[in-house]
Design a protein around this motif. Structure first.
Motif, PDB file in Angstrom:
ATOM      1  N   GLN A 223      59.992 -10.373  29.703  1.00  0.00           N
ATOM      2  CA  GLN A 223      61.125 -10.510  29.289  1.00  0.00           C
ATOM      3  C   GLN A 223      62.704  -9.134  29.580  1.00  0.00           C
ATOM      4  O   GLN A 223      61.477  -8.385  29.332  1.00  0.00           O
ATOM      5  CB  GLN A 223      62.222 -10.658  27.702  1.00  0.00           C
ATOM      6  N   THR A 224      63.769  -9.887  30.712  1.00  0.00           N
ATOM      7  CA  THR A 224      64.417  -8.061  31.326  1.00  0.00           C
ATOM      8  C   THR A 224      65.649  -7.894  29.186  1.00  0.00           C
ATOM      9  O   THR A 224      65.947  -8.822  29.264  1.00  0.00           O
ATOM     10  CB  THR A 224      65.017  -8.742  32.299  1.00  0.00           C
ATOM     11  N   ARG A 225      64.878  -6.839  29.367  1.00  0.00           N
ATOM     12  CA  ARG A 225      66.018  -6.312  28.660  1.00  0.00           C
ATOM     13  C   ARG A 225      67.373  -5.745  29.327  1.00  0.00           C
ATOM     14  O   ARG A 225      67.366  -4.626  29.501  1.00  0.00           O
ATOM     15  CB  ARG A 225      65.596  -5.268  27.103  1.00  0.00           C
ATOM     16  N   VAL A 226      68.261  -5.071  28.036  1.00  0.00           N
ATOM     17  CA  VAL A 226      69.844  -4.372  28.503  1.00  0.00           C
ATOM     18  C   VAL A 226      70.164  -3.716  27.883  1.00  0.00           C
ATOM     19  O   VAL A 226      70.265  -4.467  25.859  1.00  0.00           O
ATOM     20  CB  VAL A 226      71.067  -5.678  29.547  1.00  0.00           C
ATOM     21  N   ARG A 227      71.245  -2.215  27.527  1.00  0.00           N
ATOM     22  CA  ARG A 227      71.558  -1.499  26.717  1.00  0.00           C
ATOM     23  C   ARG A 227      72.938  -2.082  27.031  1.00  0.00           C
ATOM     24  O   ARG A 227      72.993  -0.909  28.274  1.00  0.00           O
ATOM     25  CB  ARG A 227      70.997  -0.797  26.064  1.00  0.00           C
ATOM     26  N   LEU A 228      74.294  -2.282  26.489  1.00  0.00           N
ATOM     27  CA  LEU A 228      75.542  -2.089  26.937  1.00  0.00           C
ATOM     28  C   LEU A 228      75.689  -0.928  27.065  1.00  0.00           C
ATOM     29  O   LEU A 228      75.536  -0.252  25.952  1.00  0.00           O
ATOM     30  CB  LEU A 228      76.454  -3.296  26.845  1.00  0.00           C
ATOM     31  N   ASP A 229      77.198  -0.372  27.253  1.00  0.00           N
ATOM     32  CA  ASP A 229      77.919   0.876  27.398  1.00  0.00           C
ATOM     33  C   ASP A 229      78.977  -0.596  26.752  1.00  0.00           C
ATOM     34  O   ASP A 229      80.084  -0.980  27.804  1.00  0.00           O
ATOM     35  CB  ASP A 229      78.746   1.725  28.802  1.00  0.00           C
ATOM     36  N   TYR A 230      79.150   0.093  25.367  1.00  0.00           N
ATOM     37  CA  TYR A 230      80.318  -1.549  25.247  1.00  0.00           C
ATOM     38  C   TYR A 230      81.785  -1.410  25.531  1.00  0.00           C
ATOM     39  O   TYR A 230      82.973  -1.929  25.656  1.00  0.00           O
ATOM     40  CB  TYR A 230      80.133  -1.197  23.268  1.00  0.00           C
ATOM     41  N   ARG A 231      82.376   0.263  25.663  1.00  0.00           N
ATOM     42  CA  ARG A 231      83.461   0.533  25.987  1.00  0.00           C
ATOM     43  C   ARG A 231      83.747   0.339  27.540  1.00  0.00           C
ATOM     44  O   ARG A 231      84.634  -0.467  27.924  1.00  0.00           O
ATOM     45  CB  ARG A 231      83.089   2.072  26.578  1.00  0.00           C
ATOM     46  N   ALA A 236      74.435   0.240  30.459  1.00  0.00           N
ATOM     47  CA  ALA A 236      74.604   1.674  30.438  1.00  0.00           C
ATOM     48  C   ALA A 236      73.329   2.959  31.402  1.00  0.00           C
ATOM     49  O   ALA A 236      72.402   1.468  31.485  1.00  0.00           O
ATOM     50  CB  ALA A 236      74.224   2.291  28.876  1.00  0.00           C
ATOM     51  N   SER A 237      73.635   3.220  32.026  1.00  0.00           N
ATOM     52  CA  SER A 237      72.698   4.430  32.875  1.00  0.00           C
ATOM     53  C   SER A 237      71.485   4.114  31.785  1.00  0.00           C
ATOM     54  O   SER A 237      70.955   4.810  30.428  1.00  0.00           O
ATOM     55  CB  SER A 237      73.313   5.626  32.566  1.00  0.00           C
ATOM     56  N   GLY A 238      70.324   3.497  32.475  1.00  0.00           N
ATOM     57  CA  GLY A 238      69.027   3.823  31.898  1.00  0.00           C
ATOM     58  C   GLY A 238      68.402   2.596  30.829  1.00  0.00           C
ATOM     59  O   GLY A 238      67.847   3.203  30.581  1.00  0.00           O
ATOM     60  N   GLY A 239      69.780   1.645  30.733  1.00  0.00           N
ATOM     61  CA  GLY A 239      69.849   0.199  30.193  1.00  0.00           C
ATOM     62  C   GLY A 239      68.852  -0.788  30.636  1.00  0.00           C
ATOM     63  O   GLY A 239      69.461  -2.090  29.830  1.00  0.00           O
ATOM     64  N   LEU A 240      68.431  -0.603  31.288  1.00  0.00           N
ATOM     65  CA  LEU A 240      67.137  -2.082  31.887  1.00  0.00           C
ATOM     66  C   LEU A 240      65.805  -1.384  32.035  1.00  0.00           C
ATOM     67  O   LEU A 240      65.321  -0.556  32.408  1.00  0.00           O
ATOM     68  CB  LEU A 240      68.068  -2.028  33.440  1.00  0.00           C
TER      69      LEU A 240
END
Length: 348
Positions: A223-231, A236-240
């Motif tokens: 499963q691919t996961r991401v971390r968002l830059d909510y603004r 987010a950088s490095g968030g994949l």
């Protein structure tokens, strides 16, 4: 004198996809699952014991009385091992073996999915049954030899004809010549409880050791996961990253060994003294002394019972309120619907 111990074979069945994590991976998946020395998914004994101890401690925190809470925690520590400040006083009364893969769901052209195993995976279960002194080891050993010969030429044997397409079984997009076999039917009926019921319904396919590794690999989820830059509403950088999961319904086997607690009765006063300090109540000195005396009395009874290995094994899967622990959470993915496994104790 030989150390007396009790053994229990435990089956873990994934209720949701599991991620017993192994840290950062060097392969194509960033966060792989734990694996044994042959590359098959596993749950290491440290993860298993840690998940069970954590479940026990949480059940203690849910009790209403302060004395009940500290007494419950003391029982957990006596069984699973002390905290750092008492590490020199006594050792854990239980030990676990790594949970090994026994059978894994595979996509089937007919019937949606079925369980797949092989002589190698069944041998894990056989060794564990032997180690725990189970009579079922004899029957499994005979069946293992029969299916091993039946699949030696690259064919497969099945316990349920629901997966057959003519003379074939199509599993995870791989085609095998397959047929019903009495040994496979008896193998499927060997599993206990709810696990046995599901194996009977979905069927068990035994394939050769040469191909089971590829079938297992194709069953694992990525499963691919991401971390968002909510603004900015972007990744987010490095968030994949990618996480690997063992599929729902996968069956693992482990062994629990119990030796009885080693804490001598003369340590009871120290236990009670330390535990009274953890009670979150403001009490007068005479009331504190009374609590200490009550704890000491309870601990003496507790230790007398838990000196028996069979009593320890009985309590390993009982929560603080006495209810049976029927599921555990592995891998820290509980908040995203992952990591839940049921616990089935294989009766002797």
């Amino acid at each position: 004198m030989a150390l007396k111990r009790e053994g229990r074979v435990i089956l873990l069945q994934a209720l949701t996809p599991l991620h017993p994590g192994a840290g950062r991976g060097a392969d194509h998946v960033d966060l792989p699952v734990q694996r044994d020395e042959f590359g098959f998914p596993a749950v290491w004994a440290t993860s298993l014991k840690g998940a069970l101890k954590s479940t026990h401690l949480l059940s203690c925190d849910a009790l209403s009385g302060e004395l009940d809470k500290v007494a419950c925690r003391r029982k957990v520590l006596l069984i699973f091992g002390p905290e750092t400040d008492e590490a020199h006083e006594y050792a854990s009364a239980v030990s676990f073996l790594d949970a090994r893969l026994v059978a894994i769901p595979a996509r089937s052209l007919r019937g949606v999915w079925t369980y797949v195993t092989s002589p190698h995976l069944l041998r894990y279960l056989l060794r564990y049954l032997e180690a725990a002194g189970y009579s079922a080891a004899g029957e499994l050993g005979k069946l293992l030899e029969e299916v091993k010969q039946a699949v030696a030429g690259g064919d497969a044997v099945v316990s349920n004809d629901r997966v057959l397409v003519g003379n074939n079984a199509v599993l995870n997009e791989l085609t095998f010549q397959a047929k019903m076999h009495d040994a496979a039917v008896r193998l499927a009926s060997l599993f206990p409880g709810e696990v046995g019921k599901l194996v009977g319904e979905q069927g068990l396919v035994v394939v050769g050791d040469d191909v089971v590794g590829e079938l297992v690999r194709r069953s694992l989820l990525v499963q691919t996961r991401v971390r968002l830059d909510y603004r900015r509403k972007t990744v987010a950088s490095g968030g994949l990253w990618e996480e690997e999961y063992v599929p729902q319904f996968t069956i693992f086997a482990t062994v629990l060994f119990c030796t009885g607690i080693k804490a001598a009765k003369e340590r009871v006063e120290m236990f009670a003294k330390n535990d009274v300090k953890k009670i979150k109540l403001q009490v007068a000195p005479d009331e504190e002394a009374k609590m200490k005396e009550e704890l000491q009395k309870g601990y003496i009874e507790m230790i007398s019972t838990l000196e028996r290995p069979d009593a320890v094994c009985e309590d390993v899967f009982k929560a603080g309120d006495g209810s049976q622990i029927r599921s555990l959470v592995f891998g820290g993915k509980e908040t995203v619907g992952k990591g839940l496994a049921s616990v089935v104790i294989w009766k002797t």
